[in-house]
Design an enzyme around this catalytic site. Structure first.
Site, PDB file in Angstrom:
ATOM      1  N   SER A  12       0.718  -1.333   0.043  1.00 49.44           N
ATOM      2  CA  SER A  12       0.100   0.105  -0.024  1.00 49.44           C
ATOM      3  C   SER A  12       0.841   1.157  -0.217  1.00 49.44           C
ATOM      4  O   SER A  12       2.007   0.975   0.394  1.00 49.44           O
ATOM      5  CB  SER A  12      -1.154  -0.238   1.120  1.00 49.44           C
ATOM      6  OG  SER A  12      -0.269   0.276   2.364  1.00 49.44           O
ATOM      7  N   LYS A  80       0.859  -0.888  15.618  1.00 50.41           N
ATOM      8  CA  LYS A  80      -0.456  -1.136  16.059  1.00 50.41           C
ATOM      9  C   LYS A  80      -1.230  -2.468  15.508  1.00 50.41           C
ATOM     10  O   LYS A  80      -1.797  -3.060  15.861  1.00 50.41           O
ATOM     11  CB  LYS A  80      -1.424  -0.216  15.659  1.00 50.41           C
ATOM     12  CG  LYS A  80      -1.954   0.158  14.362  1.00 50.41           C
ATOM     13  CD  LYS A  80      -2.738   1.445  14.484  1.00 50.41           C
ATOM     14  CE  LYS A  80      -3.250   1.517  12.992  1.00 50.41           C
ATOM     15  NZ  LYS A  80      -3.820   0.944  12.326  1.00 50.41           N
ATOM     16  N   ASP A  81      -0.279  -2.968  14.254  1.00 54.53           N
ATOM     17  CA  ASP A  81      -1.021  -4.100  13.554  1.00 54.53           C
ATOM     18  C   ASP A  81      -0.243  -5.472  13.993  1.00 54.53           C
ATOM     19  O   ASP A  81      -0.646  -6.301  13.858  1.00 54.53           O
ATOM     20  CB  ASP A  81      -0.466  -4.026  11.929  1.00 54.53           C
ATOM     21  CG  ASP A  81      -1.499  -3.118  11.374  1.00 54.53           C
ATOM     22  OD1 ASP A  81      -2.385  -2.587  11.916  1.00 54.53           O
ATOM     23  OD2 ASP A  81      -0.894  -2.385  10.382  1.00 54.53           O
ATOM     24  N   SER A 130     -13.199  -0.654  12.574  1.00 53.57           N
ATOM     25  CA  SER A 130     -12.639  -0.722  13.872  1.00 53.57           C
ATOM     26  C   SER A 130     -13.640  -0.694  14.815  1.00 53.57           C
ATOM     27  O   SER A 130     -14.447   0.064  14.995  1.00 53.57           O
ATOM     28  CB  SER A 130     -11.530   0.601  13.961  1.00 53.57           C
ATOM     29  OG  SER A 130     -11.244   0.848  15.371  1.00 53.57           O
ATOM     30  N   ARG A 132     -13.165  -0.641  18.053  1.00 54.51           N
ATOM     31  CA  ARG A 132     -12.827   0.442  18.969  1.00 54.51           C
ATOM     32  C   ARG A 132     -13.530   1.684  18.521  1.00 54.51           C
ATOM     33  O   ARG A 132     -13.988   2.346  19.327  1.00 54.51           O
ATOM     34  CB  ARG A 132     -11.342   0.502  18.953  1.00 54.51           C
ATOM     35  CG  ARG A 132     -10.853   1.920  19.908  1.00 54.51           C
ATOM     36  CD  ARG A 132      -9.107   2.078  19.805  1.00 54.51           C
ATOM     37  NE  ARG A 132      -8.787   2.101  18.354  1.00 54.51           N
ATOM     38  CZ  ARG A 132      -8.747   3.192  17.549  1.00 54.51           C
ATOM     39  NH1 ARG A 132      -9.294   4.283  18.229  1.00 54.51           N
ATOM     40  NH2 ARG A 132      -8.536   3.213  16.468  1.00 54.51           N
ATOM     41  N   ARG A 133     -13.051   2.160  17.248  1.00 55.51           N
ATOM     42  CA  ARG A 133     -13.601   3.504  16.892  1.00 55.51           C
ATOM     43  C   ARG A 133     -15.225   3.407  16.960  1.00 55.51           C
ATOM     44  O   ARG A 133     -15.903   4.245  17.504  1.00 55.51           O
ATOM     45  CB  ARG A 133     -13.530   3.594  15.517  1.00 55.51           C
ATOM     46  CG  ARG A 133     -11.892   4.206  15.409  1.00 55.51           C
ATOM     47  CD  ARG A 133     -11.524   4.332  13.986  1.00 55.51           C
ATOM     48  NE  ARG A 133     -10.020   4.753  13.809  1.00 55.51           N
ATOM     49  CZ  ARG A 133      -9.167   4.620  12.803  1.00 55.51           C
ATOM     50  NH1 ARG A 133      -9.664   3.895  11.899  1.00 55.51           N
ATOM     51  NH2 ARG A 133      -8.014   5.061  12.867  1.00 55.51           N
ATOM     52  N   ARG A 150     -12.937  -0.962   4.434  1.00 57.44           N
ATOM     53  CA  ARG A 150     -11.819  -1.586   4.297  1.00 57.44           C
ATOM     54  C   ARG A 150     -10.916  -0.793   3.291  1.00 57.44           C
ATOM     55  O   ARG A 150     -11.713  -0.048   2.225  1.00 57.44           O
ATOM     56  CB  ARG A 150     -11.907  -3.118   4.186  1.00 57.44           C
ATOM     57  CG  ARG A 150     -12.431  -3.974   5.166  1.00 57.44           C
ATOM     58  CD  ARG A 150     -11.251  -4.074   6.458  1.00 57.44           C
ATOM     59  NE  ARG A 150     -10.093  -4.528   5.821  1.00 57.44           N
ATOM     60  CZ  ARG A 150      -9.883  -5.751   5.570  1.00 57.44           C
ATOM     61  NH1 ARG A 150     -10.638  -6.729   5.431  1.00 57.44           N
ATOM     62  NH2 ARG A 150      -8.737  -6.057   5.020  1.00 57.44           N
ATOM     63  N   GLY A 151      -9.724  -1.202   3.034  1.00 55.16           N
ATOM     64  CA  GLY A 151      -9.127  -0.591   1.894  1.00 55.16           C
ATOM     65  C   GLY A 151      -7.885   0.578   2.698  1.00 55.16           C
ATOM     66  O   GLY A 151      -7.870   0.545   3.793  1.00 55.16           O
ATOM     67  N   VAL A 153      -5.656   3.938   2.818  1.00 59.42           N
ATOM     68  CA  VAL A 153      -6.040   5.235   3.009  1.00 59.42           C
ATOM     69  C   VAL A 153      -6.767   5.974   1.996  1.00 59.42           C
ATOM     70  O   VAL A 153      -7.780   6.366   2.039  1.00 59.42           O
ATOM     71  CB  VAL A 153      -4.933   6.169   3.804  1.00 59.42           C
ATOM     72  CG1 VAL A 153      -5.308   7.616   3.866  1.00 59.42           C
ATOM     73  CG2 VAL A 153      -4.508   5.552   5.010  1.00 59.42           C
ATOM     74  N   ARG A 156     -10.060   4.394   1.024  1.00 60.18           N
ATOM     75  CA  ARG A 156     -11.131   4.690   1.867  1.00 60.18           C
ATOM     76  C   ARG A 156     -11.666   6.189   1.598  1.00 60.18           C
ATOM     77  O   ARG A 156     -12.816   6.409   1.661  1.00 60.18           O
ATOM     78  CB  ARG A 156     -10.716   4.539   3.410  1.00 60.18           C
ATOM     79  CG  ARG A 156     -10.550   3.127   3.800  1.00 60.18           C
ATOM     80  CD  ARG A 156     -10.475   2.925   5.150  1.00 60.18           C
ATOM     81  NE  ARG A 156      -8.692   2.735   5.351  1.00 60.18           N
ATOM     82  CZ  ARG A 156      -8.155   2.904   6.360  1.00 60.18           C
ATOM     83  NH1 ARG A 156      -8.919   2.842   7.787  1.00 60.18           N
ATOM     84  NH2 ARG A 156      -7.031   2.662   6.367  1.00 60.18           N
ATOM     85  N   CYS A 245      -6.785  -6.858  17.062  1.00 60.59           N
ATOM     86  CA  CYS A 245      -7.475  -5.603  16.164  1.00 60.59           C
ATOM     87  C   CYS A 245      -8.711  -5.558  16.376  1.00 60.59           C
ATOM     88  O   CYS A 245      -9.311  -4.537  15.923  1.00 60.59           O
ATOM     89  CB  CYS A 245      -7.101  -5.925  14.753  1.00 60.59           C
ATOM     90  SG  CYS A 245      -5.062  -6.006  14.348  1.00 60.59           S
TER      91      CYS A 245
END
Length: 524
Positions: A12, A80-81, A130, A132-133, A150-151, A153, A156, A245
């Protein structure tokens, strides 16, 4: 090292930026590197949300396999991944400097409603995969709809542009690194203390084989130990809760004025109201134990909490306490009345800023239907005043982020010194913001309401008493004593000082709003 180092990366745009950042950093210390692009499970399967994918390490497993196989020397990951369980034989040799871990809410301009918190129109559709979000967004805006997104940045952002969504959420770090122009959208930036990010968000992890000690020593030149220390706390919290995740868990650790501060948000599912904790400690030694203790489901918090303001059913403070079966006694001990019905229009000529120190000031000022002679910026003491300003159709250019009014005043003075500032407020204002402003600043006080104490304020048998203004604190303790078992929270330093004058010890929240007050209740 006299050979070319091979860096493994996803393909990416953001992953390539990250890998090239490491490549350039190595070049600066005399090490030549090349890139090898590796496709991961997370890149191949785009029709499922992350919690539907099997296993862990959706964006890291294939890179780690090639690292163990010796086909690459370095794997560069978004920290974070990474799964919390590290594969045997591999080690994180270096952690990058941390990019701002804030979140960005990108909103189509025709879907903006300034009257709403976060500015997304009522019932709007927000794209994010997410959990969490989703959980934190629902805690602030229960009316919003959520749909998976998904995808990479740019992909998206393209999906938002094609109007599949009214808004989407992205990590600020990726947008900054790619230098993406967001001017076509309305952008709300949510700081990591108000919207808690994923553990290790904003940092890169440089992973190598444990046996490659020569490369490990070289990479220490790229390592930021202070960042690694904070990330270790965040990732340990994630590990202790058994998360990955898909878990609706956010954790953010920072060192502020020599003290470690940890902000944690945890929900059981994306649909649950998250519990939030704010923990401080001078060392990292007992931080994890403190956090786990506060989240213990068997912990007794309180049977009843008193708060000196009326709370609607939609109140965040009410919802999060009622989730834990805590009885709430919500009543104001003061009343306010307007002191003018007509506003002289000459007062509003040549005004640069209007600053509000309370929700009441906002409400009574706009009841006068002000008409300004030109462009005006608005400043507010905290998020409560900001929400009231939004309800009246205006954004705040400045929002105080501290419970200490002297800190808010100093921050505001940096951007407003030398300007003409109108202060709508009570008849006898504390003038706490005024004191930080320079002599060149023109200050106009405008009394728009008067505060009156109720003739008699009855006591409460609540375990915890929350006071939301100096006047409310004064009204209560004019007629009542504090029980030895009762604990007190003050919304800000001014209220805390008033309580101290009456020999009442109180606790201050991190932020002077309902989220901060709830954190303070659960932190006692």
């Amino acid at each position: 090292m006299n050979r070319t180092v091979i860096i493994g990366t996803r393909g990416s745009e953001l992953a390539l930026w990250q890998a090239n950042f490491v490549k350039d950093s190595l070049a600066n210390i005399g090490i030549t590197a090349s890139l090898k692009i590796i496709k991961t499970q997370g890149d191949r399967i785009l029709n499922l949300s992350l919690d539907k994918l099997e296993g862990k390490g959706f964006f890291t497993k294939e890179l780690e396999e090639e690292l163990l196989g010796g086909t690459i020397d370095i794997a560069v990951h978004s920290h974070k991944d990474l799964p919390t369980e590290h594969p045997p034989g591999l080690v994180i040799a270096a952690v990058s400097e941390r990019e701002d871990p804030s979140e960005l809410l990108l909103i189509l301009k025709d879907c903006v409603d300034v009257h709403q918190k976060l500015s997304v129109k009522f019932g709007g559709m927000v794209g994010t995969s997410s959990n969490r979000r989703k959980a934190q967004l629902r805690s602030l805006r229960p009316d919003l709809e959520m749909d998976d997104l998904r995808g990479n940045v740019p992909t998206r952002i393209g999906k938002l542009r094609s109007e599949n969504y009214d808004a989407i959420m992205l990590a600020k770090a990726g947008v900054v690194r790619l230098g993406i122009d967001l001017s076509e959208f309305h952008v709300e930036e949510l700081t990591p203390t108000e919207f808690i990010p994923a553990p290790a968000q904003g940092a890169l992890a440089i992973q190598i084989r444990e046996s490659n000690t020569d490369l490990f020593e070289i990479l220490q030149q790229l390592h930021h130990a202070d960042v690694a220390e904070a990330l270790a706390i965040e990732r340990t919290v994630l590990k202790q809760f058994g998360g990955g995740c898909h878990m609706p868990l956010g954790c953010y650790c920072r060192k502020h004025e020599g003290v470690y501060q940890v902000f944690t948000s945890k929900a059981d599912t994306e649909d649950d109201l998250p519990d939030r904790m704010f923990i401080t400690s001078p060392t990292t030694d007992d931080l994890i134990d403190k956090i786990l203790a506060k989240f213990d489901k068997n912990r007794k918090i309180a049977d009843k909490v008193f708060i000196s303001r009326d709370l609607p059913a939609s109140s965040y403070f009410r919802r999060v306490l009622e989730k834990h079966d805590i009885e709430i006694e919500a009543r104001s001990l003061i009343r306010t009345v307007p002191v003018m019905t007509i506003l002289n229009p000459h007062i509003l000529q040549d005004i640069d800023w209007v600053f509000f120190t309370s929700k009441n000031a906002v409400e009574y000022f706009f009841q006068l239907k002000p008409k300004f002679g030109g462009p005006v910026k608005f400043g507010v003491m905290g998020s409560g005043s900001e929400d009231m300003l939004r309800r009246n159709g205006h954004f705040a250019e400045f929002v105080g982020e501290s419970v200490d009014t002297t800190e808010v005043a100093a921050d505001f003075a940096q951007i407003a010194n030398g300007k003409t500032i109108l202060f709508p407020g009570a008849e006898s204002p504390m003038r706490s913001i005024h004191k930080a402003l320079s002599a060149e600043t023109k200050i106009i006080d405008l009394p728009v309401y008067e505060t009156m104490l109720e003739e008699s304020a009855s006591g409460t048998d609540a375990d915890i008493l929350v006071f939301t203004s100096p006047s409310n604190a004064e009204a209560y303790f004019n007629d009542n004593l504090l029980d030895n078992n009762q604990r007190v929270i003050a919304i800000g330093k001014s209220t805390g000082n008033k309580l101290a004058e009456m020999n009442i010890t109180s606790t201050l929240p991190f932020s002077p709003d309902e989220v901060g007050l709830a954190e303070a209740v659960f932190g006692l």
